[in-house]
Motif scaffolding. Structure first.
Motif, PDB file in Angstrom:
ATOM      1  N   PHE A 286       0.827  -1.204   0.000  1.00 13.56           N
ATOM      2  CA  PHE A 286       0.000   0.000   0.000  1.00 13.56           C
ATOM      3  C   PHE A 286       0.866   1.260   0.000  1.00 13.56           C
ATOM      4  O   PHE A 286       0.611   2.213  -0.731  1.00 13.56           O
ATOM      5  N   LEU A 287       1.910   1.248   0.824  1.00 12.53           N
ATOM      6  CA  LEU A 287       2.771   2.429   0.938  1.00 12.53           C
ATOM      7  C   LEU A 287       3.567   2.643  -0.346  1.00 12.53           C
ATOM      8  O   LEU A 287       3.687   3.774  -0.833  1.00 12.53           O
ATOM      9  N   VAL A 288       4.077   1.550  -0.906  1.00  8.35           N
ATOM     10  CA  VAL A 288       4.817   1.646  -2.164  1.00  8.35           C
ATOM     11  C   VAL A 288       3.918   2.250  -3.244  1.00  8.35           C
ATOM     12  O   VAL A 288       4.322   3.156  -3.977  1.00  8.35           O
ATOM     13  N   VAL A 289       2.676   1.755  -3.300  1.00  7.85           N
ATOM     14  CA  VAL A 289       1.751   2.244  -4.320  1.00  7.85           C
ATOM     15  C   VAL A 289       1.485   3.740  -4.136  1.00  7.85           C
ATOM     16  O   VAL A 289       1.484   4.501  -5.107  1.00  7.85           O
ATOM     17  N   GLN A 290       1.288   4.164  -2.879  1.00 12.57           N
ATOM     18  CA  GLN A 290       1.038   5.592  -2.647  1.00 12.57           C
ATOM     19  C   GLN A 290       2.186   6.446  -3.175  1.00 12.57           C
ATOM     20  O   GLN A 290       1.965   7.463  -3.828  1.00 12.57           O
ATOM     21  N   VAL A 291       3.412   6.019  -2.894  1.00 17.29           N
ATOM     22  CA  VAL A 291       4.575   6.782  -3.346  1.00 17.29           C
ATOM     23  C   VAL A 291       4.633   6.788  -4.878  1.00 17.29           C
ATOM     24  O   VAL A 291       4.825   7.842  -5.502  1.00 17.29           O
ATOM     25  N   LEU A 292       4.413   5.620  -5.493  1.00 19.14           N
ATOM     26  CA  LEU A 292       4.450   5.541  -6.954  1.00 19.14           C
ATOM     27  C   LEU A 292       3.390   6.439  -7.590  1.00 19.14           C
ATOM     28  O   LEU A 292       3.647   7.112  -8.586  1.00 19.14           O
ATOM     29  N   VAL A 293       2.202   6.445  -6.990  1.00 16.14           N
ATOM     30  CA  VAL A 293       1.116   7.273  -7.538  1.00 16.14           C
ATOM     31  C   VAL A 293       1.502   8.753  -7.496  1.00 16.14           C
ATOM     32  O   VAL A 293       1.327   9.479  -8.470  1.00 16.14           O
ATOM     33  N   GLN A 294       2.082   9.173  -6.364  1.00 16.63           N
ATOM     34  CA  GLN A 294       2.428  10.592  -6.239  1.00 16.63           C
ATOM     35  C   GLN A 294       3.589  10.966  -7.163  1.00 16.63           C
ATOM     36  O   GLN A 294       3.635  12.088  -7.681  1.00 16.63           O
ATOM     37  N   ILE A 295       4.517  10.027  -7.385  1.00 18.91           N
ATOM     38  CA  ILE A 295       5.602  10.301  -8.341  1.00 18.91           C
ATOM     39  C   ILE A 295       5.019  10.405  -9.749  1.00 18.91           C
ATOM     40  O   ILE A 295       5.325  11.319 -10.509  1.00 18.91           O
ATOM     41  N   PHE A 296       4.129   9.466 -10.065  1.00 17.73           N
ATOM     42  CA  PHE A 296       3.506   9.452 -11.388  1.00 17.73           C
ATOM     43  C   PHE A 296       2.726  10.745 -11.649  1.00 17.73           C
ATOM     44  O   PHE A 296       2.838  11.356 -12.708  1.00 17.73           O
ATOM     45  N   MET A 297       1.966  11.189 -10.641  1.00 13.60           N
ATOM     46  CA  MET A 297       1.183  12.408 -10.826  1.00 13.60           C
ATOM     47  C   MET A 297       2.098  13.615 -11.001  1.00 13.60           C
ATOM     48  O   MET A 297       1.795  14.530 -11.760  1.00 13.60           O
ATOM     49  N   PHE A 298       3.258  13.602 -10.317  1.00 12.08           N
ATOM     50  CA  PHE A 298       4.205  14.695 -10.520  1.00 12.08           C
ATOM     51  C   PHE A 298       4.716  14.690 -11.959  1.00 12.08           C
ATOM     52  O   PHE A 298       4.813  15.743 -12.598  1.00 12.08           O
ATOM     53  N   LEU A 299       5.014  13.491 -12.466  1.00  8.10           N
ATOM     54  CA  LEU A 299       5.525  13.402 -13.836  1.00  8.10           C
ATOM     55  C   LEU A 299       4.518  13.965 -14.841  1.00  8.10           C
ATOM     56  O   LEU A 299       4.866  14.736 -15.728  1.00  8.10           O
ATOM     57  N   ILE A 300       3.255  13.589 -14.670  1.00  9.05           N
ATOM     58  CA  ILE A 300       2.200  14.089 -15.562  1.00  9.05           C
ATOM     59  C   ILE A 300       2.168  15.616 -15.498  1.00  9.05           C
ATOM     60  O   ILE A 300       2.145  16.315 -16.515  1.00  9.05           O
ATOM     61  N   SER A 301       2.174  16.114 -14.260  1.00 10.51           N
ATOM     62  CA  SER A 301       2.106  17.554 -14.043  1.00 10.51           C
ATOM     63  C   SER A 301       3.325  18.248 -14.665  1.00 10.51           C
ATOM     64  O   SER A 301       3.198  19.275 -15.352  1.00 10.51           O
ATOM     65  N   ALA A 302       4.524  17.685 -14.459  1.00  4.17           N
ATOM     66  CA  ALA A 302       5.759  18.301 -14.965  1.00  4.17           C
ATOM     67  C   ALA A 302       5.762  18.342 -16.485  1.00  4.17           C
ATOM     68  O   ALA A 302       6.130  19.354 -17.098  1.00  4.17           O
ATOM     69  N   VAL A 303       5.305  17.248 -17.113  1.00  4.42           N
ATOM     70  CA  VAL A 303       5.256  17.209 -18.577  1.00  4.42           C
ATOM     71  C   VAL A 303       4.309  18.303 -19.093  1.00  4.42           C
ATOM     72  O   VAL A 303       4.624  19.026 -20.035  1.00  4.42           O
ATOM     73  N   LEU A 304       3.176  18.417 -18.418  1.00  8.14           N
ATOM     74  CA  LEU A 304       2.195  19.431 -18.830  1.00  8.14           C
ATOM     75  C   LEU A 304       2.770  20.840 -18.676  1.00  8.14           C
ATOM     76  O   LEU A 304       2.674  21.682 -19.594  1.00  8.14           O
ATOM     77  N   ILE A 305       3.399  21.105 -17.525  1.00  8.82           N
ATOM     78  CA  ILE A 305       3.987  22.422 -17.272  1.00  8.82           C
ATOM     79  C   ILE A 305       5.045  22.742 -18.330  1.00  8.82           C
ATOM     80  O   ILE A 305       5.043  23.821 -18.937  1.00  8.82           O
ATOM     81  N   LEU A 306       5.938  21.774 -18.561  1.00 13.92           N
ATOM     82  CA  LEU A 306       7.019  21.989 -19.529  1.00 13.92           C
ATOM     83  C   LEU A 306       6.467  22.222 -20.936  1.00 13.92           C
ATOM     84  O   LEU A 306       6.938  23.100 -21.663  1.00 13.92           O
ATOM     85  N   ALA A 307       5.463  21.444 -21.302  1.00 11.65           N
ATOM     86  CA  ALA A 307       4.902  21.571 -22.644  1.00 11.65           C
ATOM     87  C   ALA A 307       4.284  22.946 -22.842  1.00 11.65           C
ATOM     88  O   ALA A 307       4.557  23.631 -23.838  1.00 11.65           O
ATOM     89  N   VAL A 308       3.484  23.383 -21.868  1.00  7.50           N
ATOM     90  CA  VAL A 308       2.832  24.695 -21.990  1.00  7.50           C
ATOM     91  C   VAL A 308       3.897  25.800 -21.995  1.00  7.50           C
ATOM     92  O   VAL A 308       3.846  26.725 -22.827  1.00  7.50           O
ATOM     93  N   ALA A 309       4.873  25.693 -21.096  1.00 11.94           N
ATOM     94  CA  ALA A 309       5.902  26.726 -20.999  1.00 11.94           C
ATOM     95  C   ALA A 309       6.711  26.815 -22.289  1.00 11.94           C
ATOM     96  O   ALA A 309       7.011  27.906 -22.783  1.00 11.94           O
ATOM     97  N   GLU A 310       7.047  25.663 -22.834  1.00 12.25           N
ATOM     98  CA  GLU A 310       7.836  25.641 -24.072  1.00 12.25           C
ATOM     99  C   GLU A 310       7.050  26.260 -25.225  1.00 12.25           C
ATOM    100  O   GLU A 310       7.571  27.061 -25.990  1.00 12.25           O
ATOM    101  N   LEU A 311       5.782  25.886 -25.297  1.00 16.17           N
ATOM    102  CA  LEU A 311       4.945  26.395 -26.380  1.00 16.17           C
ATOM    103  C   LEU A 311       4.723  27.893 -26.284  1.00 16.17           C
ATOM    104  O   LEU A 311       4.830  28.621 -27.265  1.00 16.17           O
ATOM    105  N   VAL A 312       4.409  28.337 -25.069  1.00 20.52           N
ATOM    106  CA  VAL A 312       4.002  29.736 -24.908  1.00 20.52           C
ATOM    107  C   VAL A 312       5.208  30.672 -24.725  1.00 20.52           C
ATOM    108  O   VAL A 312       5.232  31.770 -25.262  1.00 20.52           O
ATOM    109  N   PHE A 313       6.214  30.209 -23.940  1.00 19.83           N
ATOM    110  CA  PHE A 313       7.282  31.134 -23.571  1.00 19.83           C
ATOM    111  C   PHE A 313       8.663  30.794 -24.109  1.00 19.83           C
ATOM    112  O   PHE A 313       9.577  31.581 -23.980  1.00 19.83           O
ATOM    113  N   ASP A 314       8.821  29.586 -24.636  1.00 22.29           N
ATOM    114  CA  ASP A 314      10.120  29.158 -25.177  1.00 22.29           C
ATOM    115  C   ASP A 314      11.192  29.092 -24.085  1.00 22.29           C
ATOM    116  O   ASP A 314      11.800  30.090 -23.710  1.00 22.29           O
TER     117      ASP A 314
END
Lengths: 249, 326
Positions: free
Chosen positions: A100-128
């Motif tokens: 259960f604990l391993v899964v919680q950590v993996l989920v939070q890492i995964f959600m960070f990755l999704i968020s980071a990809v989204l942030i980077l993509a928007v920033a790259e597109l809009v602001f270079d």
């Protein structure tokens, strides 16, 4: 034998995360709103010869998302699962407790990755963006910061007796760190005395070191921050282990 | 606990080995106190393999504490628990491959769909039963895509039953499996449990429905205030207490409990809400009592007779007052 339960729990937990509007807002929508807002206002402001504000702002957004996942999402999930008795239900099955604990950590890492990809993509597109660091070193440092903040989250989740207290405590710590670390407003804008005080805020180190690494600084120049994060990580792990309970009361 | 003396430990192992071949559950001198009260005060019982064992008792009698000690969720202050020969607090991952548990509370995530929950829990077992069959047997077909939080109380209860049966258990421990179920669901759940029993599954459960205990239980264990107050086969327990028939007599000035107790073949006499309850057994118990009462001036319309049941025994032994629950 433990791989299958972890896979299935991970999948189920991701679905649950996606059904949680509060967590979704702070993980995906809020950072993008901040990015567009602060990027439009300060984005082009030069930080050094080569870098603009938008480049270092990535560090602030990453730190914000990690802090939110660690300090708010983890304590609430932990307290909620304990209060509802879901953890008790797991205890009367053969699934190893650590799954259960391993899964919680993996989920939070995964959600960070999704968020980071989204942030980077928007920033790259809009602001270079301009990136002058080493991807592995920056990722490694972010992972290390995650370990510390997630451990603090487990400690808060263990200390809190109910979901309500977990939520209040988690949010309080998160917002204080968010505003004092420069994740919200760049610390360069703070008066001198406040800059000195907020030098001691752990999240400041996450923000400052990430942005320095982003601009190509050597990790060796930041051993003080690494030591601080390590100390906090160890303390948080001790508290989390000490206070962890599978059942309420 | 490991013994330093190897010869002693090996003989201990042998003893345990032979015993758990017939016993699914062994609870010995279990004792559990909380800060302010003693919940379980020296309870011992054994559950034989393949039987239906029913634990009954008023709310607050210590049932759930005893059950949670059996499941390893609580640490007993004294005494020991063996499930299939193993200590549940030391062999969790091994024991629960073969022991299915339904807790008293319905504890699942409200925003998880039924099939998602089942996918997760199935993955915990080395040889899970296909859940579609269990879902059907528990009347939940067509609910797979519903959120757990949207299920009715009875549906939640039945889904937790499905979870208890997912791992093809040798032993199930069910804490009030039929509470909140409608008569159809109760009938079908009992049909399923009887079928599992025929296939060799040992069934341990708690209930407040005495008719269920009487009809399906091979062994009944009644506890009150943390102690065992009666244990045995339901029919034998009724016979032991001379509870064959129950005669309800309207109160009349000629009668009192003392006098009624002197009548032949009478086991127990109770005075409840303006009438007497007379329990007894024997071939001519009813006609004999009726004629005796006639001599005391009690008319036929003041007498009501029926078969005594386990609920009568239960109320007689545990009293009729509400319990203070802690």
């Amino acid at each position: 034998m433990v791989i299958k339960p972890i896979q299935r729990m991970f999948k189920a937990e991701i679905k649950l995360f996606l059904r949680e509007p509060f967590a979704m807002f702070f993980t995906l929508l809020f950072p993008v709103i901040l990015l567009l807002l602060f990027g439009s206002v300060y984005g082009d402001m030069p930080i050094s010869k080569e870098y603009r504000f938008i480049d270092t702002y990535m560090a602030s957004l990453f730190a914000m998302v990690i802090a939110n996942l660690g300090l708010v999402s983890i304590p609430i999930t932990l307290a909620d699962y304990r209060e509802r008795g879901v953890l008790k239900q797991y205890q009367v099955t053969p699934v190893p407790k650590f799954a259960f604990l391993v899964v919680q950590v993996l989920v939070q890492i995964f959600m960070f990755l999704i968020s980071a990809v989204l942030i980077l993509a928007v920033a790259e597109l809009v602001f270079d963006l301009k990136f002058g660091g080493n991807v592995l070193i920056v990722s490694g440092f972010l992972l290390f910061s995650m370990a510390m903040l997630y451990a603090v989250g487990f400690a808060i989740g263990g200390l809190a007796s109910t979901v309500r207290t977990a939520q209040t405590a988690g949010m309080a710590v998160f917002f204080v760190l968010f505003f004092t670390s420069g994740a919200a407003i760049p610390r360069g804008e703070f008066p001198k005395w406040l800059q000195v005080v907020t030098d001691y805020v752990p999240l400041s180190h996450v923000v400052d070191v990430t942005s320095a690494l982003w601009m190509g600084d050597a990790i060796g120049k930041h051993t003080d921050s690494l030591i601080l994060i390590t100390v906090l990580l160890v303390i948080a792990l001790v508290v989390a282990k000490w206070k962890f309970r599978w059942q309420s009361s | 606990m490991q013994s330093v003396n190897t010869s002693a430990s090996s003989s201990e192992e042998n003893r345990e080995h032979t015993e758990w071949q017939e016993l699914a559950v062994e609870v010995q001198h279990l004792h559990k106190a909380y800060e302010d009260h003693v919940a379980v005060d020296d309870i011992s019982f054994t559950v034989k393999k393949g039987e239906i064992f029913v634990l009954v008792g008023p709310n607050g009698a210590g049932k759930t504490t005893a059950v949670e000690c059996m499941e390893g969720l609580r640490k007993p202050d004294r005494g020991s628990v063996r499930l299939l020969g193993m200590d549940p607090r030391n062999n969790r991952e091994k024991i629960f491959q073969h022991v299915g548990v339904q807790l008293q509370e319905n504890n699942l995530h409200p925003r998880q769909k039924v099939y998602e929950t089942l996918e997760v829990f199935s993955s915990f077992y080395s040889d899970p039963a296909p859940y579609s069959q269990l879902i059907e047997r528990c009347g939940l077909e067509g609910k797979e895509n519903d959120f757990y939080g949207k299920l009715s109380g009875g549906q939640k209860r039945r889904l937790l039953m499905v979870l208890a049966l997912l791992g093809r258990p040798k032993l199930v421990i069910l804490d009030e499996p039929t509470s909140g179920l409608d008569p159809q669901a109760r009938y079908n759940i009992w049909k399923l449990l009887e079928e599992l029993k025929r296939q060799g599954t040992t069934i341990f459960l708690t209930t407040h429905y005495m008719n269920e205990a009487e009809e399906h239980g091979d062994t009944l264990c009644m506890i009150d205030e943390g102690r065992v107050i009666a244990m045995g086969e339901p029919k034998k327990l009724l016979a032991e207490h001379q509870m064959g028939s129950c005669i309800k007599i309207a109160e009349c000035p000629n009668l009192d409990e003392k006098k009624l107790k002197t009548f032949p073949q009478v086991g127990q006499v109770e005075k409840v809400d303006g009438h007497f309850l007379l329990y007894g057994s024997g071939k001519d118990f009813l006609p004999m009592i009726t004629s005796k009462l006639g001599k005391e001036g009690v008319t036929a319309d003041q007498i009501e007779a029926r078969k005594a049941n386990l609920e009568d025994l239960y109320l007689l032994m545990t009293g009729r007052a509400y319990r203070k629950e802690t």
